[in-house]
Design an enzyme around this catalytic site. Structure first.
Site, PDB file in Angstrom:
ATOM      1  N   LEU A   1       0.853  -1.182   0.000  1.00 12.92           N
ATOM      2  CA  LEU A   1       0.000   0.000   0.000  1.00 12.92           C
ATOM      3  C   LEU A   1       0.891   1.235   0.000  1.00 12.92           C
ATOM      4  O   LEU A   1       1.888   1.291   0.733  1.00 12.92           O
ATOM      5  CB  LEU A   1      -0.893   0.030   1.247  1.00 12.92           C
ATOM      6  N   ASP A   2       0.536   2.239  -0.804  1.00 13.78           N
ATOM      7  CA  ASP A   2       1.286   3.494  -0.813  1.00 13.78           C
ATOM      8  C   ASP A   2       1.206   4.166   0.555  1.00 13.78           C
ATOM      9  O   ASP A   2       0.231   3.960   1.296  1.00 13.78           O
ATOM     10  CB  ASP A   2       0.728   4.443  -1.870  1.00 13.78           C
TER      11      ASP A   2
END
Length: 319
Positions: A37-38
């Protein structure tokens, strides 16, 4: 300790940051995550603990998100972490104009990943090239977007569109935001992202880092059983004798393709077993249990010299 943690990743943390934090909290060396996930994004980040890290490769890759796309602005990273490179008024946009255009982002589509991403080109991560001020030709990737649903719409100079997106592995929601902005000729960037589902884990049942720390302090934390992330795989139940031999690394012979193995509730069919022994497709992979319900690991169904066999791929249980 082995199993999974359904972590609700906080904003500002990388997936690697979360792994490091969990490792420290649990004082556990073997910790891994399923699906990056960013830093800007929040939500479900499956964390594997102990020997369960070996199961990450067998987890389903389907994911679901709630995304807010800001129209009227374009950034270097295709999200709000980047620098603004262009602005255009989005005040003339209506939801009635946008909804039909969403169809082109569903199904099997081709995407160009963001320049600031972990995709490798010429042996380098794209974000490494971008930070060094270099450019590269980014190859298109084929991805699956199963569904896009409009949740909310807020018109204005910088309009915002809330979407629910269900997709497969490798899909960049930032790319959808950027490309929708290009189609609308206003520019678009990802303003926020929440992953609501990943590999069978849901946001409703996730734990924050603070909740995890509190449970560890109270000695109430219990990992999710390893097999909970593998429900998409068919199940094989072994008799006690077969289970013992399988756990010792032996291949279990299936006498006939249409025959049920003694003690099993699943038959092995010809379509799923007529594969080369080197094939690791999901159709050939089973989760293995003993008759008493104990999870033992992962097996591969192979055909060798005209025989159908259950070959151990990953033995997690002991007998």
């Amino acid at each position: 300790m082995q199993g999974f943690l359904n972590l609700n990743k906080p904003t500002g943390f990388t997936s690697h940051d979360c792994v490091a934090k969990v490792r420290r909290l649990l004082r556990l060396k073997r910790v891994g995550h399923g699906g990056t996930l960013d830093p800007l994004a929040t939500g479900v980040l499956p964390i594997a603990l102990g020997r369960a890290t070996r199961l990450l490769q067998y987890m389903t890759s389907d994911k679901a998100y709630q995304a807010t796309i800001r129209l009227g602005v374009k950034t270097t990273t295709d999200d709000l972490e980047g620098d603004i490179v262009a602005t255009t008024s989005a005040s003339g946009l209506t939801l009635e104009t946008i909804v039909p255009l969403l169809q082109q982002f569903q199904g099997t589509i081709e995407q160009i990943p963001p320049m600031y991403s972990a995709v490798q080109v010429q042996g380098k991560r794209l974000y490494e090239l971008a930070r060094a001020g270099k450019t590269a030709e980014i190859p298109r990737r084929q991805v699956e977007v199963y569904q896009i649903e409009v949740l909310d719409w807020r018109p204005g100079e910088l309009a915002e569109l809330d979407l629910a997106i269900a997709c497969g592995a490798g899909t960049y929601i930032r790319s959808i935001a950027r490309d929708l902005g290009e189609v609308l000729k206003t520019g678009g960037t990802l303003a926020s992202l929440i992953r609501t589902q990943s590999s069978g884990f849901t946001l409703e049942n996730s734990l924050s880092l603070e909740e995890l720390a509190a449970q560890i302090q109270a000695e109430t934390f219990t990992p999710i059983p390893p097999e909970a992330a593998l429900k998409h795989l068919e199940k094989v139940i072994l008799s006690p004798d077969d289970a013992r031999r399988w756990c010792q690394g032996q291949r279990i012979k299936v006498e006939d393709r249409g025959q049920k193995i003694e003690g099993h509730d699943n038959s092995i069919d010809k379509q799923n077993t007529n594969q080369d022994t080197s094939t690791d497709s999901a159709a050939n992979i089973r989760r293995v249990y003993q008759e008493d319900g104990r999870f033992l690991g992962i097996t591969q169904v192979i055909e060798s010299d005209g025989e159908v066999l259950l070959a151990p791929k990953m033995v997690l249980g002991t007998l």
